[in-house]
Structures are given as structure tokens and as C-alpha cells.
Write a protein that holds these residues in place. Structure first.
Motif, short mmCIF file in Angstrom:
data_model
loop_
_atom_site.label_atom_id
_atom_site.label_comp_id
_atom_site.label_asym_id
_atom_site.label_seq_id
_atom_site.Cartn_x
_atom_site.Cartn_y
_atom_site.Cartn_z
N THR A 22 0.84 -1.20 0.00
CA THR A 22 0.00 0.00 0.00
C THR A 22 0.87 1.25 0.00
OG1 THR A 22 -1.76 -1.16 1.17
CG2 THR A 22 -1.80 1.24 1.25
N LEU A 23 1.94 1.22 0.80
CA LEU A 23 2.86 2.36 0.88
C LEU A 23 3.54 2.63 -0.46
CD1 LEU A 23 4.35 4.52 2.56
CD2 LEU A 23 5.97 2.73 3.26
N VAL A 24 3.98 1.58 -1.11
CA VAL A 24 4.64 1.74 -2.42
C VAL A 24 3.65 2.31 -3.44
CG1 VAL A 24 5.65 0.47 -4.38
CG2 VAL A 24 6.39 -0.03 -2.04
N LEU A 25 2.44 1.76 -3.46
CA LEU A 25 1.44 2.26 -4.41
C LEU A 25 1.09 3.71 -4.14
CD1 LEU A 25 -0.54 1.73 -6.71
CD2 LEU A 25 -2.15 0.82 -5.03
N GLN A 26 0.93 4.06 -2.87
CA GLN A 26 0.60 5.44 -2.51
C GLN A 26 1.72 6.39 -2.91
OE1 GLN A 26 -2.35 6.33 -1.39
NE2 GLN A 26 -1.81 8.50 -1.29
N THR A 27 2.95 5.95 -2.74
CA THR A 27 4.11 6.78 -3.11
C THR A 27 4.14 7.02 -4.62
OG1 THR A 27 5.36 5.88 -1.24
CG2 THR A 27 6.63 6.95 -2.99
N ILE A 28 3.84 5.99 -5.39
CA ILE A 28 3.79 6.15 -6.86
C ILE A 28 2.66 7.08 -7.25
CG2 ILE A 28 3.41 4.94 -9.05
CD1 ILE A 28 4.74 2.46 -7.67
N LYS A 29 1.48 6.93 -6.61
CA LYS A 29 0.35 7.82 -6.91
C LYS A 29 0.70 9.27 -6.67
CE LYS A 29 -3.73 6.86 -5.31
NZ LYS A 29 -4.73 6.50 -4.27
N GLU A 30 1.40 9.54 -5.55
CA GLU A 30 1.67 10.92 -5.14
C GLU A 30 2.87 11.53 -5.85
OE1 GLU A 30 2.13 10.83 -0.91
OE2 GLU A 30 -0.01 10.48 -0.53
#
Length: 393
Positions: free
Chosen positions: A16-24
Motif C-alpha cells: 500500500t505504501l509503495v502504491l501510494q508513493t507512486i500515486k503521489e
């Protein structure tokens, strides 16, 4: 068993953290993700591979080299699925199909002539069906349907009371779930507006934010410590029905002297009628005020003053860093602001205008719609990462 479960939980959180970082932060490289998140490069590489395989992200070109090989950049695959988001107003319904970055691909506006639950539900079904049929093909299809409603909404999606629609105890989420068999979110419109401005608009840099939806009625959405605050059952933010005149006008909610009776678009139009100002909408009043019409300026100042009374109370309770004014009166913020600030400076303890930013909603008529979109997207990614992590463990 406990160790396996813990490993599963940690993996889900890291993914989730990796995906959120890519989104942001996209476009971003694997090495930069490791640097931002503190995860080791091997973990990041493994999780990125899974996210690519699941179509959540994709590689896109190369970035600048810092001495070695040029890094491959990662982007969110925002066309992997789509959301249907609805802003159910008192006079009209705004619906849109959006991608997973919140971009509006198509939208429809439908007037409401009969606000009975039966009629509005039929309109909603037709609108959702249209948007659903027009969605492009994608791996995940329609990932969620969200509806924002101007009323008291429980955490279970029941509309307990929507005075300006004339609704009581309407099980809207259940009705939608039965028809569509998709994730459904039903939320208070001011909460959605607050979240829309927080994620996409004027509140992106604030952690303590108050959003005021000033239209036919008044609702308030609260972002506290960077999170949407809803209270025990989702009823927080009903400041439109805060009493500011103890023996005041009777409200449709059953109370007297409610804030929205003195500071809403409805109140503005009633003042215009009393002053014999020939207008049919708040937009016309604003236009006249901009043309230096004294009557229009007078009644807008009165509305601004009453807005300031309520905002002062909210400032005393929450001590926010930002107040955002949205809804139909949000478009008149520049004209209303002097009267609002004057009232706050008179009444607020230890206040000066530099303590709190008071801004017009940056997303304008889309604040609520994009807030619902953000809820849909976050719900999809959260549930999908959880399911895919379980399947791969």
C-alpha cells in the motif's frame, strides 16, 4: 501461524505504501521509492513487480541518471478502472465517470423537479446506467459508485435526514447495492467537499481544514490532523443546524434559529425578495454587486456577516489553519470575505486575519464530486491490495 499472519500484514502495508508513493510522486523510480519509504530495494522491486502484474502501475520511459544506468520510471495506470461519482444536490444531480487519478472523462447534469426519494432514485439509476455503459473497457471495470447527499448520513449509508430534500430514513446504499452489486459509498456532501479540496484542491497543504458548503443549506466537512473526521456514527459537521438565534426562524430540521437560515443561498434569495431586488439566482446577485448595485452589496454583506458568526464558532472549537468556502456561495467568496473577516475579528478570541486562511474552493462545483471520487479510488486500492496480497501469500 502468527508469524505468517504478521508477514502478510506487513506485506500488505508495504505494498500500500509503495502504491501510494507512486500515486503521489509519479513519475518515480524504484530507487527513489526505496529512498522515500525507507524500504530496502529488494522489497520495493518485488512489490513493484506485483503491482505491474496487477495492472495498477506501469513503466514509462527513463529518468535522469545520477551516475549509473538511467532509471526506469513508474506511473499509476489510471485507466485500469473507473469510478462513477454523483453529487446529489437539491436542485440538480451532477454525475461523472472518472479514472483512477480523478480525471473526469464524461459528466452529466440532470435537474431535479421532484425531490421525492422514489423519483430521485429513478434518476440516479438512469444516470449511473448511462455512465456505466459509456465506460471504456478496462481490467477492473467500474471499481465503485459513490453518491454525496446534502443530509445526515450514517456510516452504514442510511440517510437519516435531508431537510432540504424532504428525506427521512432513506436506505440509499442498500438500494444501490441491490441493483449494481458493486462497492457503494454514500456520504454527506460537505464531507465529500472537504475531502475533494484536501486531496485535489485548495487544502492540499493543510492538515487542519474546515470546508463550508454554503448552498441552499449549509454543511461543514472537517479534516483534522490530516484525516476526515466523521464522529461516532458519521453525524459530525452539521453546523448548518447550529443555533445562532435562540428564538429565531423555524427550520425544516425541527430546530429554530439555525445558521443556514441566515447565511445560505436560500437566505440570500429571501433577502433579495424582501429588498425587491429583481433576481432569480445568487449568480445574478453577485453580478449586480460586481456592477456596484448598492442593494446587492448590502444583502451580500449581511450574508457574509452571518457566515462570519458561524465561522467564528467553528474557529473557537477547532482552531483550523484553513477555512474553505464552497457550494454556490463559494463563487462569491471575494465579495463576502470583508464582512466575514470583520465579524471574525470582532468575535474571535485572539484572532487576526493571518491566523486562518479563508479561501474559495479551488475545485468550484467539482469539490463534492471529486471528494466522492477520492473515496471510491481509495476504497478500490485498499480492498484490491488486500485481496491480491492474500492471494499471493
Amino acid at each position: 501461524m502468527a508469524q505468517t499472519w504478521n508477514q502478510h500484514v506487513v506485506k500488505k502495508e508495504n505494498k500500500t505504501l509503495v502504491l501510494q508513493t507512486i500515486k503521489e510522486k509519479a513519475p518515480i523510480s524504484r530507487a527513489s521509492i526505496a529512498q522515500v519509504t525507507g524500504l530496502n530495494k529488494g522489497t520495493v522491486s518485488s512489490l513493484v513487480s506485483e503491482l505491474i502484474e496487477e495492472d495498477f502501475i506501469h513503466e514509462s520511459g527513463t529518468g535522469e541518471s545520477s551516475g549509473g544506468r538511467r532509471p526506469v520510471m513508474l506511473l499509476l495506470n489510471d485507466k485500469a478502472g473507473f469510478t462513477i461519482s454523483i453529487d446529489l444536490g437539491v436542485k440538480k444531480i451532477l454525475g461523472a465517470l472518472t479514472d483512477l487519478s480523478g480525471n473526469r472523462l464524461m459528466e452529466e447534469v440532470i435537474p431535479i423537479l421532484d425531490s421525492s426519494p422514489e423519483n430521485v432514485t429513478d434518476i440516479l439509476f438512469d444516470l449511473i446506467d448511462q455512465l456505466k455503459e459509456r465506460a471504456p473497457l478496462s481490467r477492473y471495470g467500474i471499481v465503485g459508485i459513490g453518491v454525496a447527499v446534502p443530509g445526515v448520513v450514517t456510516t452504514e449509508g442510511e440517510i437519516l435526514l435531508a431537510p432540504n430534500l424532504g428525506w427521512k430514513k432513506v436506505q440509499l446504499k442498500n438500494l444501490l447495492s441491490e441493483r449494481y452489486q458493486l462497492p457503494i459509498i454514500v456520504e454527506n456532501e460537505a464531507n465529500a467537499g472537504a475531502y475533494g479540496e484536501f486531496i485535489y484542491g485548495a487544502g492540499q497543504n493543510s492538515q487542519e481544514l474546515i470546508y463550508i458548503s454554503a448552498s441552499i443549506g449549509i454543511g461543514v466537512g472537517l479534516i483534522l490532523d490530516g484525516k476526515l473526521y466523521k464522529g461516532l456514527r458519521g453525524f459530525s459537521g452539521e453546523f448548518g443546524h447550529m443555533t445562532i438565534e435562540k428564538d429565531g426562524v423555524a427550520c425544516r430540521c425541527g430546530n429554530r434559529g439555525c445558521w443556514e437560515l441566515y447565511a445560505s443561498e436560500k437566505a440570500l434569495l429571501e433577502l433579495a425578495e424582501k429588498e425587491a431586488l429583481a433576481v432569480e439566482s445568487s449568480v445574478e446577485i453577485v453580478t449586480k454587486a460586481e456592477g456596484h448595485d448598492k442593494t446587492a452589496i448590502k444583502i451580500l454583506n449581511q450574508i457574509g456577516d452571518y457566515l462570519g458568526v458561524g465561522i467564528t464558532n467553528i474557529i473557537h472549537i477547532f482552531n483550523p489553519e484553513q477555512v474553505i468556502i464552497g457550494g454556490s456561495l463559494g463563487e462569491a467568496t471575494d465579495i463576502l470575505l470583508p464582512a466575514i473577516e470583520e465579524r471574525i475579528e470582532k468575535n474571535a478570541i485572539g484572532f487576526n486575519k493571518h491566523d486562518v486562511q479563508i479561501n474559495e474552493a479551488e475545485l468550484h462545483k467539482y469539490s463534492v464530486l471529486l471528494g466522492i471520487t477520492a473515496f471510491n479510488i481509495e476504497n478500490f486500492f485498499h480492498s484490491s491490495v488486500k485481496e491480491n496480497t492474500q492471494a499471493s501469500s
